[in-house]
Write a protein that holds these residues in place. Structure first.
Motif, mmCIF file in Angstrom:
data_model
loop_
_atom_site.group_PDB
_atom_site.id
_atom_site.type_symbol
_atom_site.label_atom_id
_atom_site.label_comp_id
_atom_site.label_asym_id
_atom_site.label_seq_id
_atom_site.Cartn_x
_atom_site.Cartn_y
_atom_site.Cartn_z
ATOM 1 N N ILE A 149 -3.009 -3.348 2.561
ATOM 2 C CA ILE A 149 -2.773 -3.461 4.012
ATOM 3 C C ILE A 149 -1.357 -3.939 4.288
ATOM 4 C CG2 ILE A 149 -5.151 -3.749 4.787
ATOM 5 C CD1 ILE A 149 -4.564 -6.823 4.842
ATOM 6 N N SER A 150 -0.709 -4.553 3.279
ATOM 7 C CA SER A 150 0.660 -5.007 3.537
ATOM 8 C C SER A 150 1.625 -3.830 3.596
ATOM 9 C CB SER A 150 1.101 -6.042 2.504
ATOM 10 O OG SER A 150 1.164 -5.444 1.247
ATOM 11 N N ARG A 152 0.982 -1.619 5.683
ATOM 12 C CA ARG A 152 0.756 -1.195 7.068
ATOM 13 C C ARG A 152 1.115 -2.284 8.079
ATOM 14 N NH1 ARG A 152 -4.349 2.208 9.228
ATOM 15 N NH2 ARG A 152 -3.333 3.653 7.834
ATOM 16 N N VAL A 153 0.837 -3.536 7.712
ATOM 17 C CA VAL A 153 1.139 -4.647 8.629
ATOM 18 C C VAL A 153 1.854 -5.762 7.866
ATOM 19 C CG1 VAL A 153 -0.855 -4.260 10.156
ATOM 20 C CG2 VAL A 153 -1.114 -5.765 8.182
ATOM 21 N N GLY A 194 -7.597 -4.764 1.702
ATOM 22 C CA GLY A 194 -7.189 -6.073 2.208
ATOM 23 C C GLY A 194 -7.148 -7.020 1.024
ATOM 24 N N VAL A 250 -8.291 2.354 4.978
ATOM 25 C CA VAL A 250 -8.140 0.899 4.896
ATOM 26 C C VAL A 250 -9.508 0.253 4.649
ATOM 27 C CG1 VAL A 250 -7.441 -1.158 6.162
ATOM 28 C CG2 VAL A 250 -6.150 0.961 6.441
ATOM 29 N N ASP A 252 -10.639 -3.460 4.452
ATOM 30 C CA ASP A 252 -10.077 -4.815 4.582
ATOM 31 C C ASP A 252 -10.943 -5.802 5.354
ATOM 32 O OD1 ASP A 252 -9.845 -3.866 7.138
ATOM 33 O OD2 ASP A 252 -7.711 -4.290 7.361
ATOM 34 N N TRP A 255 -9.428 -6.826 8.780
ATOM 35 C CA TRP A 255 -8.162 -7.576 8.939
ATOM 36 C C TRP A 255 -7.202 -6.863 9.898
ATOM 37 C CZ3 TRP A 255 -6.249 -12.014 6.059
ATOM 38 C CH2 TRP A 255 -4.896 -12.293 6.294
ATOM 39 N N THR A 256 -6.984 -5.551 9.670
ATOM 40 C CA THR A 256 -5.997 -4.823 10.488
ATOM 41 C C THR A 256 -6.585 -4.310 11.806
ATOM 42 O OG1 THR A 256 -6.505 -2.829 9.219
ATOM 43 C CG2 THR A 256 -4.557 -4.075 8.547
#
Ligand SMILES: NC(=O)c1ccc[n+]([C@@H]2O[C@H](COP(=O)([O-])OP(=O)(O)OC[C@H]3O[C@@H](n4cnc5c(N)ncnc54)[C@H](OP(=O)(O)O)[C@@H]3O)[C@@H](O)[C@H]2O)c1
Length: 258
Positions: A149-150, A152-153, A194, A250, A252, A255-256
């Motif tokens: 996810i890092s 992406r965000v 995530g 994703v 996660d 989270w996102t």
């Protein structure tokens, strides 16, 4: 008409297909290798630690291929070894990855940036190039990259600029390869996890403050595990995802989604 009770099982079956899983000496890669083997794939497991690979290969009746994937000159040895040992690969899961610095972005040493790119982005690209002729000859193939996810965000409090850049690069590579290779029925997708406990994230979970931060920012009320990611990888590897390509999925715990 009677329901076909085996239809779903067939969609997720990988009987006899040759798969390569990198990063298979621990964590997510080891879980993915076991899961692919459990649905019939013949799996080559790749990482540096030969002893762990040999143990897993014995358990799943697969093939151990030791390689330091952060050295672009050595990556080329993997696919020929798999072809010789198991046959042409139809599935490639790029799960090997690491983080080489936790410095703030403005201080990341150039060497750490390069090492991150070599392992997390260049090696998956080179391996995809190496499996391509085999998948093209077979008339099908599935490549699953493992990002984060890092990619992406931004993740406040856990500096990881080069890691994030390498993982975001995988999503770009995924879309481009998917489009270029679609005509050969080679699908390319990415799974973006995530947080879950593993060797990489071990230090994070050792700190109660950090573990609480992860819990607080994850909408689902349970901690993620490697097994939670495996389902997405197995789905993308086989016919159940036969019309899915170029995507980043994703996983996660929400989270996102916040
Ligand atoms: N854990 C998380 O929260 C999380 C979150 C997002 C994304 N991810 C991603 O998920 C993937 C799997 O990570 P994990 O959490 O399961 O961590 P892990 O248990 O540390 O597994 C990393 C794997 O990569 C292999 N590897 C590392 N450096 C290598 C090298 N130079 N050459 C060949 N293999 C190498 C390791 O094997 P050897 O040491 O034997 O070489 C190991 O098998 C990684 O791509 C990671 O970035 C993890």
């Amino acid at each position: 008409m009677a329901p076909d009770r085996d239809a779903a099982a067939r969609m997720f079956g990988l009987d006899g297909r040759v798969a390569i899983v990198t990063g298979a000496s621990s964590g997510l890669g080891a879980s993915v290798a076991g899961a692919l083997a459990s649905v019939g794939a013949r799996v080559a497991v790749v990482a540096r630690r030969q002893d762990r690979l040999a143990e897993l290969a014995k358990e799943i009746d697969g093939l151990a291929v030791a390689c330091d994937l952060s050295d672009p000159d050595r990556v080329g040895s993997v696919v020929p070894a798999v072809v010789e040992g198991l046959g042409p690969p139809e599935i490639l899961v790029n799960a090997a990855g690491n983080m080489f610095t936790t410095e703030p972005a403005e201080c990341e040493p150039p060497d750490a940036i390069r090492r991150t790119m070599d392992l997390n982005l260049v090696a998956p690209f080179l391996l995809a190039q190496a499996v391509f002729p085999h998948m093209r000859a077979l008339g099908r193939g599935s490549i699953v990259n493992v990002s984060s996810i890092s990619g992406r965000v931004g993740v406040p409090g856990i500096p990881q600029a080069s890691y994030a850049a390498s993982k975001a690069g995988l999503s770009g590579l995924t879309a481009e390869l998917a489009v270029q290779w679609a005509r050969h029925s080679i699908r390319v997708n990415t799974v973006a996890p995530g947080f879950f406990r593993s060797e990489i994230t071990g230090p994070l979970y050792e700190s109660e403050r950090a573990a609480e931060y992860l819990r607080r920012n994850t909408p689902l009320p349970m901690e993620g595990t490697a097994q939670d990611i495996v389902g997405a990888v197995v789905w993308l590897a086989g016919d159940a995802a036969g019309y899915v390509t170029g995507q980043t999925v994703v996983v996660d715990g929400g989270w996102t989604a916040r």
